[in-house]
Design an enzyme around this catalytic site. Structure first.
Site, mmCIF file in Angstrom:
data_model
loop_
_atom_site.group_PDB
_atom_site.id
_atom_site.type_symbol
_atom_site.label_atom_id
_atom_site.label_comp_id
_atom_site.label_asym_id
_atom_site.label_seq_id
_atom_site.Cartn_x
_atom_site.Cartn_y
_atom_site.Cartn_z
ATOM 1 N N MET A 166 13.320 24.250 2.485
ATOM 2 C CA MET A 166 12.455 23.437 1.615
ATOM 3 C C MET A 166 13.273 22.537 0.700
ATOM 4 O O MET A 166 12.948 21.370 0.505
ATOM 5 C CB MET A 166 11.549 24.357 0.788
ATOM 6 C CG MET A 166 10.504 23.607 -0.017
ATOM 7 S SD MET A 166 9.556 24.691 -1.080
ATOM 8 C CE MET A 166 8.670 25.677 0.112
ATOM 9 N N LYS B 186 0.842 -1.202 0.000
ATOM 10 C CA LYS B 186 0.000 0.000 0.000
ATOM 11 C C LYS B 186 0.879 1.255 0.000
ATOM 12 O O LYS B 186 2.090 1.172 0.235
ATOM 13 C CB LYS B 186 -0.915 -0.021 1.230
ATOM 14 C CG LYS B 186 -0.174 0.001 2.563
ATOM 15 C CD LYS B 186 -1.106 -0.316 3.741
ATOM 16 C CE LYS B 186 -0.354 -0.261 5.056
ATOM 17 N NZ LYS B 186 -1.171 -0.730 6.188
ATOM 18 N N ARG C 117 -11.142 0.144 14.224
ATOM 19 C CA ARG C 117 -10.725 0.990 13.111
ATOM 20 C C ARG C 117 -11.447 0.572 11.839
ATOM 21 O O ARG C 117 -12.105 1.371 11.206
ATOM 22 C CB ARG C 117 -9.201 0.891 12.943
ATOM 23 C CG ARG C 117 -8.648 1.837 11.926
ATOM 24 C CD ARG C 117 -7.141 1.716 11.765
ATOM 25 N NE ARG C 117 -6.721 0.456 11.147
ATOM 26 C CZ ARG C 117 -5.510 0.254 10.640
ATOM 27 N NH1 ARG C 117 -4.590 1.197 10.693
ATOM 28 N NH2 ARG C 117 -5.195 -0.908 10.098
ATOM 29 N N TYR D 128 18.168 30.110 7.786
ATOM 30 C CA TYR D 128 17.003 30.873 8.267
ATOM 31 C C TYR D 128 17.049 31.052 9.782
ATOM 32 O O TYR D 128 17.326 30.097 10.513
ATOM 33 C CB TYR D 128 15.710 30.135 7.936
ATOM 34 C CG TYR D 128 15.251 30.272 6.510
ATOM 35 C CD1 TYR D 128 15.011 31.520 5.939
ATOM 36 C CD2 TYR D 128 15.030 29.135 5.738
ATOM 37 C CE1 TYR D 128 14.566 31.627 4.629
ATOM 38 C CE2 TYR D 128 14.576 29.233 4.428
ATOM 39 C CZ TYR D 128 14.349 30.484 3.879
ATOM 40 O OH TYR D 128 13.900 30.597 2.596
#
Ligand SMILES: *Cc1c(COP(=O)(O)O)cnc(C)c1O
Length: 345
Positions: free
Chosen positions: A290, A33, A128, A242
């Site tokens: 990023m 999956k 679940r 940063y």
């Protein structure tokens, strides 16, 4: 090229499947999956089929279509989420086997695809997904009349071997299924390690195939190499990145590598990790951005073309710990930007 390279060792993957298969006293399937836990479900499923896996599990029908296209018609592909509205054509065209989770799903399946394979998922306490004992009481006769091919349940605490929940769920599963003539499956990776009484006819490992805990002796499957884009020297007192969160305590050499939190290298893990040149650890300094990470390479006599983020020294579990999460989340967060290279030797 400044794209980082994610290497996926398909031979290690196959070896992990074989080792888990040997641990089990029954057939071993493979859970692929979430695009094969982020590693590419087509490549992963193909390698596992070559290793001997004949049954595959995915979360949703769309994932099953990709696996079917990679594997051809023979292997069974089961869908954990069952038969949802809108799934009928996919299930039929790709020959997928839904694991029915509710009364509504059973009626939908029998009506929309009479005669098409299905299995049943029972909820033995995780609350679940799956039929609860009372639903099962009501549906059993009708469901059994249509010859389900598999009955499964899922353990909530299998990664904690001494947890009382394991025995409770085992007893519940046996209560609900001991009188059936249908193949049964209870265990994922954690359950396999609990021992043979948890294995039944089929086990469903996922994370253990991909080198994650709790299967601690797994061969590492992924490695990640980040190209160095630029190198600079900074003076004592100069800051990097940063927010000026890091400043040099000595004259330092800083390498900037190409990858960041957009690639699944979560910002919070920065202060706890290093990048590696062979066995030499070079600490991450300043914030992960990023697309870029800055690294203190002062200790290296020569800075290589690329530094390694995932390797035998710094594993998926180590990244998970640094980010306050689990290996599953690290793997499935590996971004789409990597150049994925599949190695089979
Ligand atoms: C994800 C999943 C698995 C595989 O679990 P691992 O812990 O990765 O081995 C097996 N069964 C079900 C129902 C799942 O959702």
């Amino acid at each position: 090229m400044s794209t980082a390279t994610l290497r996926i060792d398909l031979q290690a993957l196959a070896a992990n499947w074989q080792a888990l298969d040997t641990l089990g006293s029954c057939e071993t399937a493979a859970v692929v999956k979430a695009d094969g836990y982020g590693l590419g479900s087509a490549q992963v499923a193909t390698a596992l089929a070559k290793a001997g896996a004949r049954k595959f599990f995915v979360a949703v029908a769309e994932e099953g279509v990709a696996v079917r296209n990679a594997l051809g018609p023979d292997p069974k592909v089961f869908v954990f989420s069952g038969h949802m509205a809108g799934d009928t054509d996919l299930l039929q065209q790709a020959g997928l086997t839904p694991l029915i989770n509710s009364t509504q799903q059973l009626q939908r399946h029998l009506q929309a695809l009479p005669g098409h394979d299905f299995g049943l998922q029972l909820d033995t306490g995780m609350n679940r997904l799956g039929l609860e004992p009372s639903d099962w009481q009501d549906l059993r006769q009708q469901a059994l009349a249509h010859d389900p091919v598999l009955v499964i349940s899922h353990l909530a605490c299998a990664d904690t071997p001494n947890h009382a929940m394991n025995a409770t769920q085992l007893a519940c599963f046996r209560d609900m299924t001991d009188d059936l003539q249908i193949p049964r499956s209870l265990s994922a990776t954690g359950g396999i390690l609990l021992g043979p009484e948890y294995h039944f006819d089929l086990t469903r490992p996922g994370i253990g195939l991909y080198g994650g805990a709790p299967y601690s002796v797994a061969h590492p499957v992924v490695s990640l190499s980040l190209p160095v884009i630029q190198i600079r020297d900074v003076m004592e007192g100069e800051s990097v990145g940063y927010g000026n969160t890091w400043s040099a305590k000595r004259p330092s050499r800083i390498a900037t590598v190409s990858a960041g939190y957009a690639d699944g290298l979560i910002r919070a893990m920065g202060p706890h990790l290093s990048l590696f040149d062979g066995a030499t650890a070079c600490p991450i300094v300043g914030r992960i951005s990023m697309d870029l990470i800055t690294v203190d390479v002062t200790e290296l006599t020569q800075v290589p073309d690329a530094l390694s983020m995932l390797n035998t020294h710094q594993t998926i579990e180590r990244l998970a710990e640094a980010a306050g999460t689990i290996g599953y989340e690290i793997l499935t967060s590996l971004g789409a930007r990597y150049n994925r290279v599949y190695m089979s030797s």
